[in-house]
Motif scaffolding. Structure first.
Motif, PDB file in Angstrom:
ATOM      1  N   ARG A   1     -25.170 -92.293 -39.526  1.00 47.06           N
ATOM      2  CA  ARG A   1     -26.274 -92.786 -40.321  1.00 47.06           C
ATOM      3  C   ARG A   1     -26.987 -93.928 -39.611  1.00 47.06           C
ATOM      4  N   ASP A   2     -26.216 -94.828 -38.949  1.00 50.77           N
ATOM      5  CA  ASP A   2     -26.836 -95.928 -38.206  1.00 50.77           C
ATOM      6  C   ASP A   2     -27.635 -95.406 -37.019  1.00 50.77           C
ATOM      7  N   LYS A   3     -27.109 -94.368 -36.357  1.00 51.23           N
ATOM      8  CA  LYS A   3     -27.813 -93.799 -35.208  1.00 51.23           C
ATOM      9  C   LYS A   3     -29.136 -93.197 -35.647  1.00 51.23           C
ATOM     10  N   ASN A   4     -29.136 -92.481 -36.761  1.00 49.31           N
ATOM     11  CA  ASN A   4     -30.378 -91.889 -37.260  1.00 49.31           C
ATOM     12  C   ASN A   4     -31.379 -92.972 -37.663  1.00 49.31           C
ATOM     13  N   ARG A   5     -30.854 -94.092 -38.225  1.00 46.21           N
ATOM     14  CA  ARG A   5     -31.736 -95.175 -38.632  1.00 46.21           C
ATOM     15  C   ARG A   5     -32.411 -95.816 -37.429  1.00 46.21           C
ATOM     16  N   HIS A   6     -31.657 -95.999 -36.332  1.00 46.65           N
ATOM     17  CA  HIS A   6     -32.228 -96.567 -35.120  1.00 46.65           C
ATOM     18  C   HIS A   6     -33.274 -95.621 -34.522  1.00 46.65           C
ATOM     19  N   THR A   7     -32.988 -94.322 -34.538  1.00 49.66           N
ATOM     20  CA  THR A   7     -33.951 -93.349 -34.020  1.00 49.66           C
ATOM     21  C   THR A   7     -35.236 -93.381 -34.831  1.00 49.66           C
ATOM     22  N   LEU A   8     -35.102 -93.455 -36.153  1.00 50.02           N
ATOM     23  CA  LEU A   8     -36.274 -93.510 -37.010  1.00 50.02           C
ATOM     24  C   LEU A   8     -37.067 -94.787 -36.767  1.00 50.02           C
ATOM     25  N   SER A   9     -36.371 -95.908 -36.552  1.00 50.09           N
ATOM     26  CA  SER A   9     -37.066 -97.157 -36.280  1.00 50.09           C
ATOM     27  C   SER A   9     -37.859 -97.071 -34.974  1.00 50.09           C
ATOM     28  N   GLY A  10     -37.247 -96.448 -33.966  1.00 49.50           N
ATOM     29  CA  GLY A  10     -37.956 -96.280 -32.697  1.00 49.50           C
ATOM     30  C   GLY A  10     -39.212 -95.445 -32.850  1.00 49.50           C
ATOM     31  N   HIS A  11     -39.096 -94.367 -33.621  1.00 51.19           N
ATOM     32  CA  HIS A  11     -40.266 -93.508 -33.841  1.00 51.19           C
ATOM     33  C   HIS A  11     -41.353 -94.237 -34.623  1.00 51.19           C
ATOM     34  N   LEU A  12     -40.953 -95.076 -35.553  1.00 48.22           N
ATOM     35  CA  LEU A  12     -41.941 -95.828 -36.327  1.00 48.22           C
ATOM     36  C   LEU A  12     -42.692 -96.822 -35.440  1.00 48.22           C
ATOM     37  N   PHE A  13     -41.970 -97.480 -34.538  1.00 45.72           N
ATOM     38  CA  PHE A  13     -42.637 -98.408 -33.623  1.00 45.72           C
ATOM     39  C   PHE A  13     -43.574 -97.675 -32.662  1.00 45.72           C
ATOM     40  N   LEU A  14     -43.214 -96.440 -32.306  1.00 49.07           N
ATOM     41  CA  LEU A  14     -44.049 -95.669 -31.393  1.00 49.07           C
ATOM     42  C   LEU A  14     -45.210 -94.972 -32.088  1.00 49.07           C
ATOM     43  N   SER A  15     -45.143 -94.865 -33.392  1.00 50.47           N
ATOM     44  CA  SER A  15     -46.131 -94.065 -34.126  1.00 50.47           C
ATOM     45  C   SER A  15     -47.574 -94.549 -33.918  1.00 50.47           C
ATOM     46  N   PRO A  16     -47.874 -95.873 -33.865  1.00 54.13           N
ATOM     47  CA  PRO A  16     -49.279 -96.257 -33.612  1.00 54.13           C
ATOM     48  C   PRO A  16     -49.802 -95.741 -32.284  1.00 54.13           C
ATOM     49  N   TRP A  17     -48.967 -95.816 -31.242  1.00 56.00           N
ATOM     50  CA  TRP A  17     -49.404 -95.304 -29.934  1.00 56.00           C
ATOM     51  C   TRP A  17     -49.559 -93.788 -29.978  1.00 56.00           C
ATOM     52  N   ILE A  18     -48.601 -93.100 -30.622  1.00 57.14           N
ATOM     53  CA  ILE A  18     -48.675 -91.640 -30.687  1.00 57.14           C
ATOM     54  C   ILE A  18     -49.924 -91.197 -31.444  1.00 57.14           C
ATOM     55  N   LEU A  19     -50.209 -91.845 -32.571  1.00 53.50           N
ATOM     56  CA  LEU A  19     -51.403 -91.500 -33.340  1.00 53.50           C
ATOM     57  C   LEU A  19     -52.674 -91.776 -32.540  1.00 53.50           C
ATOM     58  N   GLY A  20     -52.698 -92.925 -31.848  1.00 52.18           N
ATOM     59  CA  GLY A  20     -53.855 -93.240 -31.028  1.00 52.18           C
ATOM     60  C   GLY A  20     -54.041 -92.253 -29.887  1.00 52.18           C
ATOM     61  N   PHE A  21     -52.934 -91.843 -29.269  1.00 47.01           N
ATOM     62  CA  PHE A  21     -53.019 -90.872 -28.174  1.00 47.01           C
ATOM     63  C   PHE A  21     -53.551 -89.531 -28.667  1.00 47.01           C
ATOM     64  N   VAL A  22     -53.036 -89.071 -29.808  1.00 43.57           N
ATOM     65  CA  VAL A  22     -53.475 -87.774 -30.340  1.00 43.57           C
ATOM     66  C   VAL A  22     -54.930 -87.836 -30.786  1.00 43.57           C
ATOM     67  N   ALA A  23     -55.305 -88.923 -31.495  1.00 43.86           N
ATOM     68  CA  ALA A  23     -56.650 -89.000 -32.071  1.00 43.86           C
ATOM     69  C   ALA A  23     -57.706 -89.384 -31.048  1.00 43.86           C
ATOM     70  N   LEU A  24     -57.367 -90.249 -30.080  1.00 43.46           N
ATOM     71  CA  LEU A  24     -58.373 -90.794 -29.173  1.00 43.46           C
ATOM     72  C   LEU A  24     -58.318 -90.215 -27.764  1.00 43.46           C
ATOM     73  N   THR A  25     -57.229 -89.550 -27.398  1.00 41.12           N
ATOM     74  CA  THR A  25     -57.116 -89.022 -26.038  1.00 41.12           C
ATOM     75  C   THR A  25     -56.892 -87.511 -26.029  1.00 41.12           C
ATOM     76  N   ALA A  26     -55.762 -87.069 -26.571  1.00 39.08           N
ATOM     77  CA  ALA A  26     -55.432 -85.644 -26.512  1.00 39.08           C
ATOM     78  C   ALA A  26     -56.438 -84.801 -27.282  1.00 39.08           C
ATOM     79  N   GLY A  27     -56.815 -85.260 -28.464  1.00 44.86           N
ATOM     80  CA  GLY A  27     -57.766 -84.499 -29.263  1.00 44.86           C
ATOM     81  C   GLY A  27     -59.109 -84.326 -28.575  1.00 44.86           C
ATOM     82  N   PRO A  28     -59.758 -85.415 -28.146  1.00 43.68           N
ATOM     83  CA  PRO A  28     -61.025 -85.258 -27.427  1.00 43.68           C
ATOM     84  C   PRO A  28     -60.918 -84.452 -26.139  1.00 43.68           C
ATOM     85  N   VAL A  29     -59.794 -84.569 -25.429  1.00 43.27           N
ATOM     86  CA  VAL A  29     -59.636 -83.798 -24.191  1.00 43.27           C
ATOM     87  C   VAL A  29     -59.620 -82.305 -24.490  1.00 43.27           C
ATOM     88  N   LEU A  30     -58.863 -81.901 -25.498  1.00 43.27           N
ATOM     89  CA  LEU A  30     -58.808 -80.484 -25.868  1.00 43.27           C
ATOM     90  C   LEU A  30     -60.161 -80.012 -26.402  1.00 43.27           C
TER      91      LEU A  30
END
Length: 317
Positions: free
Chosen positions: A24-53
């Motif tokens: 349970r602790d391992k899953n919580r740490h993984t989820l926390s990492g994904h949450l911290f990365l989510s702004p960059w991932i959303l920005g990459f998809v919306a501002l870079t990957a999406g326009p490129v495609l």
């Protein structure tokens, strides 16, 4: 099979194995990492990957920004081979890149070697030389460049003192592109700082040994300095090549957005801009953008392949 090491406490008593962390602790740490990365991932998809495609799809369509795109297949790419403005912009850009970048790196390396001699006020010199790299791509510097090389500009004023007849450097097809090359060479600060950092990492024992063997300053430079700096030279070469291929502001400002005179300063990116946002031929502009992307990728790959034969790293045997 080697025996598993036994952990003991300071009093000699065998210590029990540490229990594995709860799932349970391992899953919580993984989820926390994904949450911290989510702004960059959303920005990459919306501002870079999406326009490129989206641009990849538009490259195969006719699209004028006012009506829905219609499928055109390879028409936009076939059109380039019969487009004289495309061929001219590609030629101008290639000349700009392959002339300005080597000169820029040569000047940056020369000044880095000079500054590495331990001058007083070194930090002031480094800051002063680095400043053009921060301002070189700005509109203000491009406007200043027009004032320097204009008919009534600073350069003609200086030449007039020596009796040289003034000329319009920016309106002459044989010199207009040269002024933009000089502007790019002037922004040598960023690669100079990297070269200076690399020079500080070269062991002085190598220079002392070469000096005892009778090697002169030029011999030490080509036999020690250059080989030891090849990783930095390679890095600067890749970065500055990519930046030069994408140059837009100097051409747009100095030529007034026309690429003149007679297309002598028509950078590829400026022609792409004209097609997309003046002629509203966004499908053709998207195709031009993808050709530029592929060209940069191919040249970068060639540089990486060639680097195996001239780039040397300290940990190589």
């Amino acid at each position: 099979m080697p025996a598993k090491p036994v952990l003991t406490r300071s009093d000699g008593v065998e210590a029990p194995d540490a229990p594995p962390p709860p799932r349970r602790d391992k899953n919580r740490h993984t989820l926390s990492g994904h949450l911290f990365l989510s702004p960059w991932i959303l920005g990459f998809v919306a501002l870079t990957a999406g326009p490129v495609l989206a641009s990849l799809y538009l490259a195969f369509t006719r699209y004028n920004l006012l009506s829905p795109p219609s499928w055109a297949g390879l028409d936009n790419f076939v059109r380039m081979f019969s487009d004289p403005h495309f061929l001219n912009s590609a030629q101008v850009t290639i000349i700009y890149v392959f002339v300005s970048v080597p000169l820029q790196l040569a000047l940056a390396l020369f000044l880095a070697v000079v500054l590495d001699k331990g001058l007083r006020g070194l930090a002031i010199y480094r800051s002063g030389y680095y400043l053009p790299s921060l301002l070189g791509a700005s509109v203000a510097v491009a406007v200043l460049w027009r004032r320097i090389f204009g008919y009534d500009g600073l350069l003609n004023g200086v030449l007039d003192i020596f009796g040289v007849e003034p000329t319009s450097w920016l309106q002459n097809t044989s010199t207009a592109l040269g002024t933009l090359i000089v502007l790019n060479v002037w922004t040598f600060g960023s690669p100079m700082i990297i070269f200076l950092a690399g020079l500080r990492q070269i062991p002085h024992d190598l220079y002392e040994s070469a000096l005892l063997d009778g090697a002169g300053a030029i011999r030490r430079f080509w036999s020690i300095t250059v080989p030891m700096l090849t990783p930095m030279i390679f890095f600067n070469l890749i970065i500055q090549f990519i930046n030069a291929f994408q140059a837009f502001t100097p051409s747009y400002v100095v030529s007034g957005g026309t690429g003149g005179p007679n297309g002598s300063t028509m950078f590829y990116t400026l022609y792409l801009y004209i097609q997309g946002f003046r002629n509203f031929d966004m499908g053709y502009a998207a195709a031009l953008g993808w050709v530029l992307l592929i060209a940069i990728a191919v040249l970068t790959a060639i540089n990486f392949i060639a680097s195996r034969y001239w780039v040397f790293y300290a940990d190589e045997k």
